[in-house]
Scaffold this motif. Sequence first.
Motif, short mmCIF file in Angstrom:
data_model
loop_
_atom_site.label_atom_id
_atom_site.label_comp_id
_atom_site.label_asym_id
_atom_site.label_seq_id
_atom_site.Cartn_x
_atom_site.Cartn_y
_atom_site.Cartn_z
N VAL A 3 -36.55 29.93 -43.13
CA VAL A 3 -36.10 30.65 -41.94
C VAL A 3 -37.22 31.56 -41.46
CG1 VAL A 3 -34.42 32.27 -40.99
CG2 VAL A 3 -33.70 30.57 -42.67
N VAL A 4 -37.56 31.45 -40.17
CA VAL A 4 -38.61 32.29 -39.59
C VAL A 4 -38.11 32.86 -38.27
CG1 VAL A 4 -40.97 32.40 -38.69
CG2 VAL A 4 -40.44 30.90 -40.64
N VAL A 5 -38.27 34.16 -38.08
CA VAL A 5 -37.90 34.79 -36.82
C VAL A 5 -38.98 34.51 -35.78
CG1 VAL A 5 -37.55 37.01 -35.65
CG2 VAL A 5 -36.55 36.62 -37.91
N ILE A 6 -38.56 33.92 -34.65
CA ILE A 6 -39.48 33.65 -33.55
C ILE A 6 -39.52 34.81 -32.57
CG2 ILE A 6 -40.04 32.05 -31.68
CD1 ILE A 6 -40.37 30.95 -34.51
N ASP A 7 -38.38 35.45 -32.38
CA ASP A 7 -38.31 36.59 -31.46
C ASP A 7 -37.29 37.58 -32.00
OD1 ASP A 7 -38.99 37.75 -28.69
OD2 ASP A 7 -36.80 37.74 -28.66
N ALA A 8 -37.66 38.85 -32.01
CA ALA A 8 -36.78 39.92 -32.49
C ALA A 8 -36.79 41.06 -31.50
CB ALA A 8 -37.24 40.42 -33.87
N GLU A 9 -35.60 41.54 -31.17
CA GLU A 9 -35.48 42.63 -30.21
C GLU A 9 -34.22 43.43 -30.50
OE1 GLU A 9 -34.72 43.35 -25.40
OE2 GLU A 9 -34.73 41.32 -26.24
N ASP A 74 -35.30 46.63 -44.76
CA ASP A 74 -35.79 45.26 -44.87
C ASP A 74 -34.64 44.29 -44.67
OD1 ASP A 74 -38.54 45.88 -45.45
OD2 ASP A 74 -37.89 46.50 -47.45
N THR A 75 -34.96 43.10 -44.16
CA THR A 75 -33.92 42.12 -43.82
C THR A 75 -34.01 40.90 -44.75
OG1 THR A 75 -35.32 41.00 -42.18
CG2 THR A 75 -33.95 42.84 -41.41
N TYR A 76 -32.82 40.37 -45.10
CA TYR A 76 -32.71 39.20 -45.97
C TYR A 76 -31.63 38.28 -45.42
CZ TYR A 76 -35.08 42.25 -49.38
OH TYR A 76 -35.96 43.10 -50.00
N ALA A 84 -33.18 35.58 -49.68
CA ALA A 84 -34.61 35.50 -49.37
C ALA A 84 -34.93 36.46 -48.23
CB ALA A 84 -35.00 34.07 -48.98
N ARG A 85 -36.06 37.11 -48.34
CA ARG A 85 -36.49 38.01 -47.28
C ARG A 85 -36.87 37.19 -46.06
NH1 ARG A 85 -40.96 42.84 -48.16
NH2 ARG A 85 -40.50 43.98 -46.23
N ILE A 86 -36.56 37.72 -44.87
CA ILE A 86 -36.76 36.97 -43.64
C ILE A 86 -38.19 37.13 -43.15
CG2 ILE A 86 -36.00 36.67 -41.25
CD1 ILE A 86 -33.30 37.79 -42.03
N GLN A 87 -38.86 36.00 -42.98
CA GLN A 87 -40.21 36.02 -42.42
C GLN A 87 -40.14 36.14 -40.91
OE1 GLN A 87 -41.78 32.30 -44.11
NE2 GLN A 87 -43.11 33.56 -45.41
N ARG A 111 -35.65 50.07 -34.01
CA ARG A 111 -36.78 49.24 -33.61
C ARG A 111 -36.97 48.12 -34.63
NH1 ARG A 111 -42.46 52.13 -32.48
NH2 ARG A 111 -41.05 53.24 -31.05
N ALA A 112 -37.06 46.88 -34.15
CA ALA A 112 -37.39 45.74 -35.00
C ALA A 112 -38.90 45.54 -35.00
CB ALA A 112 -36.68 44.49 -34.50
N TYR A 113 -39.48 45.25 -36.16
CA TYR A 113 -40.92 45.04 -36.22
C TYR A 113 -41.28 44.10 -37.36
CZ TYR A 113 -41.28 48.30 -40.21
OH TYR A 113 -41.16 48.90 -41.44
N ARG A 114 -42.50 43.60 -37.33
CA ARG A 114 -43.01 42.75 -38.39
C ARG A 114 -43.85 43.58 -39.34
NH1 ARG A 114 -46.98 37.86 -36.93
NH2 ARG A 114 -48.34 39.64 -36.51
#
Length: 339
Positions: A3-9, A74-76, A84-87, A111-114
Amino acid sequence: MGVVVIDAEVTLADVLSLRLSIAEPLADGTRLVLRRRGTGEERRVTLGASGGRTRDASVAVSLAALDLGPGRWDTYLEQDGVRARIQSADPGFSLDRLDAYALGRRTLAYRAYRTRNGFLALKIDPAEPVADVRAVWFREGRFEVTGLLAYTGLDDDDQHRHATLALRHSDPDRGAPERNTLNHNNLNHNNQDRGDPDHSTLDRSDAGLHDAGHHGVGHHGAGPRDAGAGDVGPHDPGPQDAGFDDAGATVRVAATVKGVRFHAALSLCDVLAATPDSQGSWEPYLEVDGVDRALPLGARLDDVEGKRRRVHYPHALVDGVPIRPSFTQGDELLLEVGA
């Protein structure tokens, strides 16, 4: 899990909106887990199944309903007993989005961030009304500043509001204040994980923030306009001076506020004349009609934290005395005289 985040807001309604690329469909009962750093406190949200053939999924979670406190979370994803932690492949966030988000009156800012290691995380801060600084200049013997009124609830319109820039003097023997109160053009920057030291990056070399050879510095912002002469005298607390202490002198000057944009300028000679022994720090505040408190001048609506050690402005010499803008540990603006 693949699972990979493509866009986070985080939307204006404080909803975490995610677009996911998934190797396998999300099963019924899959949970989003938010884990608070330092305490291990967790919140869990059950997600719906994504369907049998899809390779992408959308997730929307109301953050306000989860009673999340300030800090970093942190998000899982948890599925079939496996966590699993979300990439995240989202390269950053829009500074325009942050401006729009800051127009509302809030108590918490989400705020969401990488992170620097490529994972999705949430940063949650207390949100108090603040005058967010976008540009600072020293020129023609004046200090000038422009910015945005954040978290005040005022409309971003063409209305002019009566406003005053007030600078309060601090005793140099007490040291620089370490208060922890509280961009445009679709710029996107990598948002690193600030849970570890020194990982924020925001290129402002074009603004001269790190070049002591420049005499005009800033983020963005409109060109300056004259704002009138300052009034210098002992501090006389007024209805919007909550939080000022009576120990220091105050310099006041008319400021321009249109909608939520502000501009102010004052003579550095007035600052120097009001500074005992040409030493000390001045804390700027903005007093605006319609806002029930004095607004500190800060710089938080970007991805640079710890500006006191990272952002270095050039100084001006007034009668041989150096005057330099700087920041407190809480990312609030100061004018340091004789430093």
